[in-house]
Each structure stands twice: as structure tokens, then as C-alpha cells.
Enzyme design. Structure first.
Site, PDB file in Angstrom:
ATOM      1  N   GLU A 163       0.809  -1.233   0.000  1.00 24.89           N
ATOM      2  CA  GLU A 163       0.000   0.000   0.000  1.00 24.89           C
ATOM      3  C   GLU A 163       0.839   1.279   0.000  1.00 24.89           C
ATOM      4  O   GLU A 163       0.626   2.174   0.823  1.00 24.89           O
ATOM      5  CB  GLU A 163      -0.973  -0.043   1.185  1.00 24.89           C
ATOM      6  CG  GLU A 163      -1.879  -1.258   1.113  1.00 24.89           C
ATOM      7  CD  GLU A 163      -2.759  -1.472   2.343  1.00 24.89           C
ATOM      8  OE1 GLU A 163      -2.783  -0.628   3.240  1.00 24.89           O
ATOM      9  OE2 GLU A 163      -3.433  -2.530   2.392  1.00 24.89           O
ATOM     10  N   GLU A 268      -6.360 -10.469  -1.384  1.00 28.06           N
ATOM     11  CA  GLU A 268      -7.144 -10.253  -0.141  1.00 28.06           C
ATOM     12  C   GLU A 268      -8.636 -10.202  -0.463  1.00 28.06           C
ATOM     13  O   GLU A 268      -9.362  -9.319   0.005  1.00 28.06           O
ATOM     14  CB  GLU A 268      -6.692  -8.958   0.551  1.00 28.06           C
ATOM     15  CG  GLU A 268      -5.196  -8.902   0.841  1.00 28.06           C
ATOM     16  CD  GLU A 268      -4.763  -7.691   1.665  1.00 28.06           C
ATOM     17  OE1 GLU A 268      -5.633  -7.001   2.217  1.00 28.06           O
ATOM     18  OE2 GLU A 268      -3.544  -7.456   1.745  1.00 28.06           O
TER      19      GLU A 268
HETATM   20  O1  9MR Z   1      -7.509  -8.082   8.401  1.00 27.69           O
HETATM   21  C1  9MR Z   1      -6.565  -7.295   9.106  1.00 27.69           C
HETATM   22  C2  9MR Z   1      -7.188  -6.800  10.394  1.00 27.69           C
HETATM   23  O2  9MR Z   1      -7.394  -7.877  11.292  1.00 27.69           O
HETATM   24  C3  9MR Z   1      -6.289  -5.762  11.041  1.00 27.69           C
HETATM   25  O3  9MR Z   1      -6.947  -5.198  12.149  1.00 27.69           O
HETATM   26  C4  9MR Z   1      -5.954  -4.698  10.033  1.00 27.69           C
HETATM   27  C5  9MR Z   1      -5.072  -3.673  10.694  1.00 27.69           C
HETATM   28  O4  9MR Z   1      -4.335  -2.908   9.822  1.00 27.69           O
HETATM   29  O5  9MR Z   1      -5.328  -5.266   8.902  1.00 27.69           O
HETATM   30  C6  9MR Z   1      -6.178  -6.119   8.220  1.00 27.69           C
HETATM   31  O6  9MR Z   1      -5.588  -6.607   7.041  1.00 27.69           O
HETATM   32  C7  9MR Z   1      -5.244  -5.615   6.054  1.00 27.69           C
HETATM   33  C8  9MR Z   1      -4.045  -6.122   5.306  1.00 27.69           C
HETATM   34  O7  9MR Z   1      -3.016  -6.425   6.198  1.00 27.69           O
HETATM   35  C9  9MR Z   1      -3.591  -5.125   4.265  1.00 27.69           C
HETATM   36  N1  9MR Z   1      -4.662  -4.730   3.386  1.00 27.69           N
HETATM   37  C10 9MR Z   1      -5.914  -4.324   4.009  1.00 27.69           C
HETATM   38  C11 9MR Z   1      -6.353  -5.415   4.998  1.00 27.69           C
HETATM   39  C12 9MR Z   1      -7.697  -5.071   5.601  1.00 27.69           C
HETATM   40  O8  9MR Z   1      -7.581  -3.923   6.380  1.00 27.69           O
END
Ligand code: 9MR
Length: 378
Positions: A163, A268
Site C-alpha cells: 500500500e 485479499e
Molecule cells: O484483516 C486485518 C485486520 O485484522 C487488522 O486489524 C488490520 C489492521 O491494519 O489489517 C487487516 O488486514 C489488512 C491487510 O493487512 C492489508 N490490506 C488491508 C487489509 C484489511 O484492512
């Protein structure tokens, strides 16, 4: 394994559509996600700490049965494995990798360099001042060498940078970018390659179906390639809704990256069925919206009509993925069951969303059967 599905259907004496009828238990179907797509790409799921440690036994059974790839939803992020200077905690990460090895899975590492879920100390010296470029590069190098080196040959694919782009395709002004400069991305890939030359190295982001951001990512990949940086894959996250992206937008994004000669990971995937809480699609976890019953219309059950819409959406997207199967490295769902999903708490806390293929009781939803069926639609 489309042929297998057809053989089983023939043995059962009925058409595939009947064998794969709606509402059945996953265990009673004649095929699984990984078998349906075996000749196309690995199908994966992001798994959480309860699944990694064996506490969620039903979830673990579903993961082993349905998927041949895993991603760590949170346990490999910097704040978890490297919470303090000089202190690493690989307890959960080691169990995650062991789970994948035990089940002979394509194991993904997520992620090495991100502006989120990274402790504040990473960017500062002992006095609280921002580090110099050289000091932060050294810290990044040490982290990547330690983490990638530990799992060399066992984690097959790393999300190296996560990102890094704004919605208009320009580089996000993260502390990585501010302190090191734009070449922090190239450096992260070089360090990861140095630590495991055989690993697939991915740039991962959301909203890459939107033309401005997609073009920014294409320009970034081209620049890295021109400099000889070892990038081999782009991760299109696909945090989707019932209306975005269209199959045409998905197709255009995959085509744009495949044309560069890199693989594309659908990294994802989930489909939000709830009313939009914000104006455009995003997965920026720093945003959130106040709760409101209008934004949480189905707290106990998803209406059949919306179940069907979700199934149709998943089928349409999978038809695009199958069309591009030669360029697709994997398709990974961001969670296993609806109850596991981050979407229940983002961008509004405490909602009941239904974004995945398995419901809160681990049962396959109509969307599951639609995805299985899409494997044989051509
Ligand atoms: O699914 C993840 C969630 O449990 C966490 O709280 C969050 C915190 O940043 O991150 C989520 O996963 C993210 C992923 O690592 C990167 N792309 C977006 C995803 C959804 O937020």
C-alpha cells in the site's frame, strides 16, 4: 480439477449443477475450492491466530479441506514479530509456517514494509528524533534479512511493500518515503531478494482497478524493472463490494499488470454486502465511521436475494480470474468464514457482514457453490 467434478457428477448420475446444489454442507460436496481450481491457480485464505494455534478446530478443518495456500492475516506484521528494537517474537509466525508446511501449502508472507501496523520506534532514534536515511535503511535491512532469512525456502511468496500508493497513483507520504525517499521500495525488494533469491516478491495494494491508481502502480513496476529490481508479482487486494469493481475493470487491471511480465496475485479477496459507509471503495484502515442501524441492516440473517447477488458477483469475478489463469499466481480470500472477517469492524465497528464463502457456522454459502461452478464455465 474440472474433469474430476464432472466424473463425480457422472458417477452420481446427475448433472454438475445438481451435485453442487445450494445449501449443502461443505463436507458433503463432491469437490473443494482447491480441487476445482487445481489446474488454474492455488486458492488461499488469510488465517488468524486462533486458526494458527489450533484453537479454532472447525476453522482449521475447513482450511485444510478447501485451500492450498495461506496468508497470515496479522501474525507476520512488524508490530507482532518485531515489537521492540532488538526483540523478535516468532511464536505465532513459526506456527503459521508449520501449519502451511504440514498441509503442503503455498505459503505467503504478509508483509515486510508498510506504513501501518509498524511500531513508532522503527522511525526514531533513542532521543525520539526521526532517523537518518542510512539508519532507517539499516533497520529495514536488518528486519528483512532476519524475517525472510528465517523462513527461506519455506515462505514461497512475500508481500514486500504494501500500500505505497495514493488513490491518484502518486507515492504515499509515509515515514518510509519521507525519511528514505522514493527508492525505499527498490531497497526493500533488493533486501528481500538477497535474503531468499528464490522467493516470489510482490507489490501489494488495494483499489488497483481504479485507473489512476492502476496507472501509478504500472509506472512503479516499470521503473523498478528498468532499474533491475527483482519484483515478480503484483497483488491486487480485491476488497470489493457488490458493485465495484466491474468484471471489465478487474479484467483491465489484471491485463495491465500481466502485460508487464509479472504475475498477478488476487491477494485479499472479500465482497462487502452492506450499505456503503463511505463514498468510494477503500481499505485504508485509518478511516472509520460512526455506527448506525441503517448501515447494519441484517444483524441476524442475510436475505436470500442478497445471498444470490453475492453468489453472482463471486462467479463473475472468478470467470475473470480463470480467463487470466496463466498470469494469476493465486486467489486468496481475506478470511475463512464471515465471522472471521475484518469487514465486521471496518469501516464501522460491530456490523454483521457476509463477505466470504462460508457462514458463521462454517457452512458453505450459495457463493461457495457459485465459485465451484465458475471453475467449469468457459
Ligand atoms: O484483516 C486485518 C485486520 O485484522 C487488522 O486489524 C488490520 C489492521 O491494519 O489489517 C487487516 O488486514 C489488512 C491487510 O493487512 C492489508 N490490506 C488491508 C487489509 C484489511 O484492512
Amino acid at each position: 480439477m474440472r474433469l474430476g467434478t464432472m466424473i463425480l457428477a457422472a458417477l452420481a448420475g446427475c448433472p454438475v449443477s445438481l451435485v453442487l446444489g445450494h445449501g449443502m454442507l461443505a463436507a458433503k460436496t463432491t469437490t473443494t475450492l482447491k480441487d476445482a481450481y487445481r489446474s488454474d491457480f492455488p486458492t488461499g485464505a488469510a488465517i488468524n491466530a486462533a486458526q494458527i494455534t489450533g484453537q479454532d478446530t472447525k476453522g482449521d478443518a475447513l482450511i485444510a479441506e478447501q485451500f492450498d495456500s495461506i496468508s497470515p492475516e496479522n501474525v507476520l506484521k512488524w508490530e507482532v514479530i518485531h515489537p521492540q528494537p532488538g526483540h523478535y517474537d516468532f511464536t505465532l509466525a513459526d506456527q503459521y509456517v508449520a501449519f502451511g508446511q504440514q498441509h503442503h501449502m503455498w505459503i505467503v508472507g504478509h508483509n515486510l514494509v508498510w506504513h501501518s501496523q509498524v511500531p513508532g520506534w522503527v522511525f526514531r532514534d533513542g532521543k525520539g528524533n526521526l532517523l537518518t536515511r542510512d539508519a532507517l535503511l539499516e533497520r529495514m535491512h536488518e528486519h528483512i534479512a532476519t524475517v525472510v532469512g528465517r523462513y527461506k525456502g519455506r515462505i514461497q511468496s512475500w508481500d514486500v511493500v504494501n500500500e505505497a500508493l495514493n488513490e491518484d497513483g502518486t507515492l504515499r507520504q509515509s515515514l518510509w518515503e519521507k525519511i528514505i525517499g522514493p527508492d525505499y521500495i527498490a531497497k526493500a525488494f533488493e533486501y528481500a531478494h538477497e535474503a531468499d533469491p528464490a522467493a516470489q516478491l510482490t507489490y501489494n495494494d488495494y483499489n488497483l482497478e481504479n485507473p489512476a491508481k492502476r496507472d501509478g502502480a504500472v509506472a512503479l513496476v516499470k521503473k523498478l524493472q528498468a532499474e533491475g529490481v527483482p519484483i515478480s508479482c503484483v497483488g491486487i487486494q480485491d476488497h470489493d463490494s457488490l458493485s465495484w469493481p466491474t468484471p471489465e475493470q478487474e479484467d483491465a487491471a489484471i491485463s495491465a499488470f500481466a502485460a508487464l511480465g509479472v504475475k498477478v496475485a488476487i491477494s485479499e479477496l472479500d465482497i462487502d454486502v452492506l450499505p456503503a459507509a463511505m463514498s468510494g471503495p477503500t481499505a485504508d484502515v485509518s478511516l472509520n465511521v460512526a455506527s448506525n442501524p441503517k448501515l447494519n441492516p441484517w444483524p441476524s440473517r442475510l436475505p436470500d436475494s442478497v445471498q444470490q447477488q453475492l453468489a453472482d458477483r463471486y462467479a463473475a469475478l472468478f470467470r475473470v480470474y480463470v480467463k487470466h489463469r496463466a498470469d494469476i499466481s493465486r486467489v486468496t480470500f481475506w478470511g475463512v468464514t464471515d465471522g472471521d472477517s475484518w469487514k465486521n469492524d471496518w469501516p464501522v465497528r460491530g456490523r454483521t457482514d457476509y463477505p466470504l464463502l462460508f457462514d458463521r457456522n462454517d457452512q458453505a454459502k450459495p457463493a461457495f457453490y457459485a465459485v465451484i461452478k465458475a471453475a467449469s464455465d468457459e
